[in-house]
Design a protein around this motif. Structure first.
Motif, short mmCIF file in Angstrom:
data_model
loop_
_atom_site.label_atom_id
_atom_site.label_comp_id
_atom_site.label_asym_id
_atom_site.label_seq_id
_atom_site.Cartn_x
_atom_site.Cartn_y
_atom_site.Cartn_z
N PRO A 1 0.76 -1.24 -0.06
CA PRO A 1 -0.12 -0.30 -0.20
C PRO A 1 0.84 0.58 -0.07
O PRO A 1 1.51 0.96 0.61
CB PRO A 1 -0.70 0.05 1.68
CG PRO A 1 0.36 -0.80 2.49
CD PRO A 1 1.26 -2.07 1.88
N PRO A 2 0.23 2.70 -0.54
CA PRO A 2 1.12 3.91 -0.41
C PRO A 2 0.89 3.88 0.51
O PRO A 2 -0.23 5.27 1.21
CB PRO A 2 0.26 3.90 -1.28
CG PRO A 2 -0.56 4.18 -1.44
CD PRO A 2 -1.05 2.22 -1.25
N TYR B 1 -1.82 -2.65 -3.49
CA TYR B 1 -2.50 -1.69 -2.66
C TYR B 1 -4.20 -0.51 -2.69
O TYR B 1 -3.30 -0.02 -2.58
CB TYR B 1 -2.16 -2.28 -1.03
CG TYR B 1 -3.47 -1.76 0.22
CD1 TYR B 1 -4.28 -3.09 -0.17
CD2 TYR B 1 -3.60 -1.60 0.61
CE1 TYR B 1 -5.23 -3.35 0.87
CE2 TYR B 1 -4.27 -0.93 1.90
CZ TYR B 1 -5.09 -2.04 1.94
OH TYR B 1 -6.04 -1.81 2.78
N ASP B 2 -4.77 -1.11 -3.61
CA ASP B 2 -5.89 0.31 -3.83
C ASP B 2 -6.84 0.67 -2.37
O ASP B 2 -8.04 -0.16 -2.78
CB ASP B 2 -6.29 0.36 -5.40
CG ASP B 2 -6.96 2.07 -5.32
OD1 ASP B 2 -7.10 2.94 -4.11
OD2 ASP B 2 -7.27 1.77 -6.34
N ASN B 3 -6.77 1.54 -1.54
CA ASN B 3 -7.86 1.25 -1.09
C ASN B 3 -7.95 2.56 0.31
O ASN B 3 -7.39 2.92 1.16
CB ASN B 3 -7.66 -0.01 0.67
CG ASN B 3 -8.23 0.19 1.11
OD1 ASN B 3 -9.71 1.31 1.32
ND2 ASN B 3 -8.76 -1.10 2.53
N PRO B 4 -8.37 3.52 -0.55
CA PRO B 4 -8.59 5.14 -0.35
C PRO B 4 -8.41 5.04 1.58
O PRO B 4 -8.44 6.14 1.88
CB PRO B 4 -9.16 6.02 -1.60
CG PRO B 4 -9.56 4.51 -2.39
CD PRO B 4 -9.31 3.66 -2.00
N THR B 5 -9.78 4.16 1.99
CA THR B 5 -9.98 4.44 2.78
C THR B 5 -8.95 4.17 4.20
O THR B 5 -8.92 5.33 5.07
CB THR B 5 -11.37 3.09 3.09
OG1 THR B 5 -12.45 3.38 2.35
CG2 THR B 5 -11.68 3.19 4.68
N THR B 6 -7.98 3.66 3.50
CA THR B 6 -7.01 3.88 5.29
C THR B 6 -6.27 4.08 4.47
O THR B 6 -5.33 4.93 5.89
CB THR B 6 -7.03 1.77 5.09
OG1 THR B 6 -6.90 0.92 3.48
CG2 THR B 6 -7.64 1.08 5.56
N THR B 7 -5.65 3.65 3.53
CA THR B 7 -3.88 4.97 2.83
C THR B 7 -4.39 6.53 2.63
O THR B 7 -2.58 7.47 2.90
CB THR B 7 -3.68 4.25 1.96
OG1 THR B 7 -4.65 4.48 0.30
CG2 THR B 7 -3.60 2.96 1.76
N ARG B 8 -5.91 6.66 2.65
CA ARG B 8 -5.83 8.67 2.45
C ARG B 8 -5.65 8.54 1.07
O ARG B 8 -5.48 10.07 0.53
CB ARG B 8 -5.43 9.38 2.80
CG ARG B 8 -6.25 8.55 4.50
CD ARG B 8 -7.51 9.10 4.15
NE ARG B 8 -8.09 8.85 6.18
CZ ARG B 8 -9.02 8.10 6.78
NH1 ARG B 8 -8.64 6.70 5.88
NH2 ARG B 8 -9.40 7.70 7.76
N PHE B 9 -4.97 7.67 -0.62
CA PHE B 9 -4.35 8.29 -1.29
C PHE B 9 -5.61 7.71 -2.07
O PHE B 9 -5.83 6.17 -2.00
CB PHE B 9 -3.18 7.22 -1.60
CG PHE B 9 -2.11 7.26 -3.04
CD1 PHE B 9 -1.80 9.00 -3.60
CD2 PHE B 9 -2.71 6.33 -4.16
CE1 PHE B 9 -1.20 9.20 -4.75
CE2 PHE B 9 -2.32 7.28 -5.44
CZ PHE B 9 -1.33 8.35 -5.29
N THR B 10 -5.88 7.97 -2.96
CA THR B 10 -6.53 7.79 -4.45
C THR B 10 -5.81 7.87 -5.74
O THR B 10 -5.49 7.97 -6.43
CB THR B 10 -7.88 8.50 -4.96
OG1 THR B 10 -8.34 8.63 -3.83
CG2 THR B 10 -8.56 7.91 -6.03
N PHE B 11 -5.70 6.23 -6.55
CA PHE B 11 -5.65 5.83 -7.91
C PHE B 11 -5.83 6.23 -9.08
O PHE B 11 -7.37 6.47 -8.94
CB PHE B 11 -4.87 4.34 -7.91
CG PHE B 11 -3.92 3.92 -7.20
CD1 PHE B 11 -2.74 4.01 -8.03
CD2 PHE B 11 -4.43 3.78 -5.66
CE1 PHE B 11 -1.63 3.07 -7.11
CE2 PHE B 11 -2.79 2.91 -5.22
CZ PHE B 11 -1.85 2.85 -5.11
#
Length: 297
Positions: free
Chosen positions: A101-102, A131-141
């Motif tokens: 994840p980022p 790992y694309d999961n903006p809920t946890t990483t706060r990053f949107t691909f």
């Protein structure tokens, strides 16, 4: 490897750190059910809350007890140097793949995320799941960024955060993403309630929280989708709607899954890293009702 059901188990804690016997029980449960892969130290495995030695121990236990089931290890961390160290440790332990994840504190730019994946991809010998999961990483691909990352060596899969409700829109979403990435890079859906929609829309894998504790119903959904039976896939997933509703009521899947594991006696009490807590008494009663109604055990 990044196809079918990838089960994400908890990393249960005890009084003295990692509850190793409980973790081994969870891994053996997944092996016995014959899941397609096991991903330790994902968000369900609380990687962000664990110390380096705890993560190293979880990695080794997962690989040791997974027998012939492929093991993917989460290597997310705030700095690239830490990620590289975790990736090296995972490879040395015998992991079959990495989940990256980022992870950030300061918001990341697209070029910083691309550089992260470039650095790691050129430093490892095993495939990586993005790992694309903006809920946890706060990053949107963006799809453009996914396409750029997918061209890198050792990128094997993209874990996306659900799909649209409408089947046609869901299929279009998956088709659009796949059109920009190499054929060998798979797309996997996450967010358990989206499982049927994602699989029926053409996702190759389900990266599953519930599968890390209750692999049998998760496998039934996955196998129905792989057999091309979209109606059965949807019916099986819809049957678990009361469980998905608990996720909504309690801020996500983690607290529900951890409490369910406690209720079943698979892990001890207070298995989550503080300040995280399992459900209160009212939540536990609701969970018990759902577990009994759905025959989850």
């Amino acid at each position: 490897m990044f196809t079918g059901l990838s089960a994400f188990p908890l990393s249960p804690l005890g009084r003295d750190g990692i509850d190793e016997s409980a973790f081994i029980r969870l891994i053996k449960r997944l092996v016995s059910a014959e899941v397609d892969s096991i991903c330790a130290l994902g968000s369900t495995g609380n990687y962000a809350y664990l110390q380096a030695d705890q993560r190293a121990r979880i990695t080794r236990l997962a690989v040791e007890h997974a027998v012939n089931t492929p093991v993917v290890i989460g290597v997310g961390a705030l700095t690239t140097d830490e990620v590289l160290a975790y990736a090296e440790d995972a490879q040395e332990a015998g992991a079959d793949g990495l989940l990256l994840p980022p992870m950030s504190y300061q918001p990341l730019r697209d070029d910083e995320v691309l550089t992260l994946y470039e650095t790691v991809a050129r430093s490892v010998d095993v495939p990586i799941c993005v790992y694309d999961n903006p809920t946890t990483t706060r990053f949107t691909f963006s799809d453009t960024l996914h396409a750029d990352i997918a061209q890198l060596p050792h990128i094997g899969s993209i874990k996306i955060p659900g799909v649209p409700d409408d089947p046609a829109e869901a299929a279009a979403r998956v088709e659009r993403l796949k059109a920009g990435i190499p054929k060998h890079v798979t797309v996997g859906v996450s967010g358990d309630a989206f499982a049927a929609r994602g699989l029926n829309a053409g996702c190759d894998a389900w990266y599953s929280v519930i599968g890390g504790l209750f692999p049998e119903p998760a496998l039934a959904i996955t196998r129905a989708a792989q057999a091309g039976d979209g109606d059965k896939t949807a019916q099986l997933c819809d049957a678990l709607a009361p469980f998905w509703m608990l996720y909504k009521q309690h801020g996500g899947s983690l607290r529900v899954i951890a409490t369910a594991a406690e209720q079943l006696g698979l892990v001890g009490p207070d298995c989550l890293p503080r300040p995280l807590q399992t459900l209160d008494d009212a939540g536990r009663r609701s969970l018990d009702d759902v577990l009994n109604a759905l025959n989850l055990e």
